[in-house]
Design an enzyme around this catalytic site. Structure first.
Site, PDB file in Angstrom:
ATOM      1  N   GLU B  72      31.971  88.782  -7.317  1.00  0.00           N
ATOM      2  CA  GLU B  72      32.391  88.866  -5.912  1.00  0.00           C
ATOM      3  C   GLU B  72      31.545  89.928  -5.186  1.00  0.00           C
ATOM      4  OE1 GLU B  72      34.894  91.562  -3.639  1.00  0.00           O
ATOM      5  OE2 GLU B  72      36.395  90.646  -4.956  1.00  0.00           O
ATOM      6  N   HIS B  73      31.348  91.096  -5.826  1.00  0.00           N
ATOM      7  CA  HIS B  73      30.482  92.126  -5.216  1.00  0.00           C
ATOM      8  C   HIS B  73      29.045  91.620  -5.063  1.00  0.00           C
ATOM      9  CE1 HIS B  73      32.671  96.177  -5.442  1.00  0.00           C
ATOM     10  NE2 HIS B  73      33.585  95.263  -5.657  1.00  0.00           N
ATOM     11  N   GLU B 149      34.832 101.994  -8.430  1.00  0.00           N
ATOM     12  CA  GLU B 149      36.022 101.368  -7.862  1.00  0.00           C
ATOM     13  C   GLU B 149      37.183 101.469  -8.847  1.00  0.00           C
ATOM     14  OE1 GLU B 149      35.498  97.304  -6.603  1.00  0.00           O
ATOM     15  OE2 GLU B 149      37.599  97.083  -6.011  1.00  0.00           O
TER      16      GLU B 149
END
Lengths: 437, 447
Positions: B72-73, B149
């Site tokens: 996704e990143h 994160e």
């Protein structure tokens, strides 16, 4: 995909004429209350936003946290209804009332259906005019606040904010957490809560906006019924406070794998010629989104953090620029160096025409998108009133952004950003960093 | 193209006049398999454009936890036509905002922009559905970002670490027991090849749902979709999403975690629970009522009344139920005890209240109030078109159909008091539950 560039060009050309399309009416109720209204009859409910200026900054000396505790108690019983009876009555109407407080205002966010509007407003009136503040409710909610305050003692972000505010604002209300301390909250009495309510909730400091399925005439009558019996005046506001932190680093030791840093320096006030240039500068340096200079340098190029952001803060009594970042202990020193270097770069060299153009496109395009939904629009309207803007501001605001030239913005950048004035408060065990004072 | 008004408005006679209607929903499918849902809201010139993929963390290969989220990143790193970060830059240059999110069952990408920029968003999103380009040097930096994160959202938060332990104990065989962000050691080993394998396998029009919500015309959306997404080739051989399932539960489990950063101890009880299934949403609807009646509001719920008002055992209680999930869902209860009350006593009080509820069933007045609130929630929901888009996205990536989404408000309104009691009896099975205590380090786990 072949024709990407050509399509993009067309869309950018189309980007300019957009502006917020809301029709704001300024109304005065028969009883003399002023409000802003946007009629929106598509969905059968109303969002009503009330703000009482002053908020938690009106805490009495030595009683930090009393207005926060009082705010949490407004809905805990009113008139003939105890806490449970009040909640049951509200749920039966499917209305929602939120009471929040910060250092600058106490807010009431209400939503109610057209089909039972009168009953919902009558119930809200009881909370605002006849709150009970029962001893049992005070003890129950006090225990919740105490639990929250205890959790903050081991929350790195809360620890950073607390130390930063203490250094920057000292004895002013801004210098301490508005929720208070374990000692101050434990010592509060029912008399304190009753007194805090009387000082804070008054007609001389209320700002009102409504959006939804209601006419101007209906709103005027509603407001007189809701707020007409409030006291005319409350307690005087506190005075301004200068941002008192000087350049340097404060380390708050805390056992955690990742350090948290809050950093900042003096800012600018809304309404001054420097405000819009500073607003655009902050967007370029560390504003929202993935494309700020700090996100690029700290996250995208070096992978030092999940996120870094800066905020231009214009509170009622002080102005500052604040930044937040977290990174593993071993890389905090590098992160601090990058932030300082970016601060120096924007102060010395300003921004480029391309950066200014891109920021203007973003800010002017994003502005109308904020007006999406009755609740969000009501909050924007009440904010505008507190900032002193006229209703026409929604139509002129983008022109103020467009008017900022490269020459002006770079002059402001040179005056505003002062790397030597940056104060970092770091909570954690950052390697190779010590407090400078 | 089918077109249906959000059903509750009709059934309760609250429909707005057609000229100003909000919430009109249409749907269609492109030849390459892409499903499209259009939700109209013409009050503001804004559109939300979302692509939801039917793949998430629970679809990852063993040993590669976190790859769905890492990808996704990496989806922001560019394509054959767009440089790294360029999609976000173009979105911002058009005044929009963009982001993405990954869960166990789906991965979604969205932009919020002025309605006249929709075509550009579709063009870019279609481009990265099939033509992602990953430079080797971007991999290491972005892996550092996801490790940061994890440090920010999980490792720095004992509550988040505790939730990880709870889920790992609740799901013994199903990949729902693994965290979406991934286990740190496995995240550190994720490679460019891992990301591209996952991408090629799952990112395709016949494994995606396009949702467009806002000031748009469904016919215009169809034209744009056919031009942008229409030429994309579907993937062959997409297998049904059959994950390892939970075996029968025979033994209750307990998790006790200590951490120096915990100032306020609390307990969580999580039960395995059924999810909304296509054409069979009744049990899930009853569990929605159960969660709200037990722990929805402090002042009026069963747990709030008993533990916070009638006795001062707790400062906070809650009950929550996740309705939408491809496989088994969870029903969770939380009790934060008052200072001086042990977790043992708090847990005993919780179990007493569960037993009492199963015995007596819901209070009819509370039940009626809740029904009114659930009906009103459908009216308030029309004010937030992004939230409506989310509903469809979550449902359609969790095995449900558009008909299920539109039937859901009526299924909720049809729930009876007896349905709730029966659902409570079924879900509160300690053999299918984990009880967790989170405590400050060194505190006596009082017996």
């Amino acid at each position: 995909m072949k024709h990407f560039t050509a399509t993009l060009f067309i869309f950018l050309i189309a980007a300019l004429p957009l502006r917020a399309e809301v029709d704001i009416q300024e109304i005065s109720s028969p009883g003399g209350l002023n409000a802003w209204l946007v009629e929106e009859h598509a969905i059968p409910f109303v969002a009503l936003e009330l703000r009482f200026r002053g908020g938690a900054s009106l805490d009495a000396p030595g009683k930090r946290g009393e207005i926060n505790l009082m705010t949490a108690l407004i809905e805990e019983g009113a008139g003939d209804l105890d806490a449970r009876g009040f909640a049951e009555a509200r749920e039966a109407l499917a209305a929602s009332f939120r009471f929040d407080v910060s250092d600058d205002y106490l807010s009431v966010s209400a939503k109610f259906l057209t089909e039972n509007r009168d009953e919902a407003v009558a119930l809200l009136r009881e909370a605002l005019v006849n709150p009970r503040f029962d001893e049992t409710a005070i003890e129950r909610v006090r225990a919740q606040v105490v639990s929250h305050l205890k959790s903050r003692e081991t929350d790195p972000n809360a620890l950073a904010a607390k130390e930063f505010d203490r250094i920057a604002f000292g004895d002013h209300p801004y210098g301490s957490y508005f929720g208070g301390t374990l000692e101050s909250v434990t010592a509060l009495t029912r008399d304190d809560i009753v007194d805090a309510f009387a000082r804070t909730i008054a007609r001389d400091r209320v700002y009102i906006a409504a959006v939804g399925d209601i006419t101007a005439e209906e709103l005027g009558a509603l407001l007189d019924g809701l707020l007409g019996d409030l006291p005319p005046t409350g307690t005087p506001m506190p005075g301004p406070v200068a941002f008192g932190a000087t350049g340097g680093i404060t380390v708050v030791p805390f056992d955690t794998p990742q350090s948290v840093a809050q950093f900042g320096q003096p800012g600018v006030k809304v309404g001054t010629p420097e405000f819009f240039p500073a607003f655009i500068l902050n967007t370029i340096l560390g504003g929202s989104g993935f494309n700020s200079r700090l996100m690029e340098e700290v996250r995208e190029k070096r992978g030092l953090t999940y996120g870094i952001r800066t905020y231009l803060i214009d509170s009622d009594y002080s102005e500052s620029i604040i930044g937040l970042v977290s990174t593993v202990n071993s890389r905090m020193a590098e992160t601090v160096d990058v932030v300082r270097a970016e601060w120096a770069r924007i102060a010395e060299s300003g921004v480029t025409q391309d950066e200014l153009d891109a920021a203007k496109l973003y800010l002017t395009g994003a502005y109308p998108l904020r007006f999406d939904g009755n609740g969000p629009i009501a909050r924007i309207l009440v904010n505008m009133q507190m900032e002193g803007y006229p209703t026409s501001y929604v139509k002129t605001r983008n022109a103020k952004i467009e008017a900022v030239t490269l020459e002006v913005i770079n002059r402001v950048a040179g005056e505003l950003y002062r790397p030597e004035a940056l104060r970092f408060v770091i909570v954690g065990q950052p390697e190779g960093i010590d407090s400078t004072d | 193209m089918r077109s249906t008004l959000v059903s509750l408005l009709v059934s309760f006679g609250l429909a707005a006049s057609p000229a100003t209607a909000s919430g009109q929903v249409s749907d269609f499918k492109l030849d390459n398999g892409l499903e499209v849902v259009v939700i109209e809201d013409h009050r503001a010139p804004v559109v939300v454009h979302m692509v939801w993929y039917r793949t998430g963390a629970a679809d990852e290969p063993p040993g590669k936890s976190g790859i769905a989220h890492f990808l996704e990143h990496l989806m922001f790193k560019g394509t054959d036509d767009l440089g790294p970060g360029e999609i976000s830059r173009i979105v911002e240059a058009n005044g929009g905002s963009d982001n993405a999110f990954t869960s166990q069952d789906y991965t979604a990408y969205f932009q919020r922009v002025a309605a006249d920029r929709l075509g550009l968003m579709m063009e870019m999103e279609a481009d990265r559905m099939r033509d992602l380009v990953l430079a080797p040097e971007d991999i290491a930096t972005e892996r550092d970002v996801i490790l940061e994160e994890r440090a920010t959202r999980t490792d720095s938060d004992p509550g988040a670490l505790f939730r990880e332990e709870m889920r790992a104990a609740l799901f013994r065989n199903h990949p729902y027991g693994l965290p979406v962000i991934g286990w740190r050691a496995e995240m550190a080993g994720l490679s460019r090849a891992d990301a591209l394998d996952f991408y090629r396998r799952f990112y395709a029009p016949n494994n995606a749902i396009l949702i467009v919500a806002g000031d748009v015309d469904p016919g215009e959306v169809r034209n744009l979709a056919e031009k942008t997404y229409g030429p994309l080739a579907p993937s062959a051989g997409l297998a049904p999403r059959l994950r390892p399932q939970e075996p029968p539960s025979r033994a209750e489990r307990r998790v006790v975690m200590e951490d120096e950063r915990v100032a306020q101890p609390y307990l969580v009880r999580s039960y395995l629970a059924p999810e909304r299934d296509p054409g069979a949403q009744k049990e899930a609807a009853a569990l929605v009522f159960l969660a709200d009646l037990l722990g929805g509001s402090g002042a009026t719920s069963v747990l709030g009344q008993a533990l916070q008002f009638d006795s001062q055992i707790a400062v906070y209680t809650s009950a929550s139920y996740v309705t939408t999930s491809l496989d088994d869902s969870t029903f969770s209860l939380v009790v934060v005890p008052t200072d001086g009350v042990s977790l043992t006593d708090a847990e005993a009080a919780l179990d007493d209240e569960i037993a009492r509820f199963i015995e007596t069933g819901p209070d009819p007045a509370a039940f009626e109030r809740l029904k009114m609130q659930i009906r009103a929630a459908e009216i308030y929901a029309l004010d937030d078109v992004g939230d409506l888009a989310d509903r469809y996205g979550r449902a359609l990536t969790s095995g449900l159909t558009i008909a299920d989404v539109q039937a859901w408000p009526d299924v909720l309104q049809a729930v009876t008091v007896d349905d709730v009691t029966a659902a409570a009896k079924r879900v509160f099975d300690r053999r299918a539950a984990v009880t967790g205590w989170l405590m400050p380090a060194g505190e006596e786990p009082a017996k």
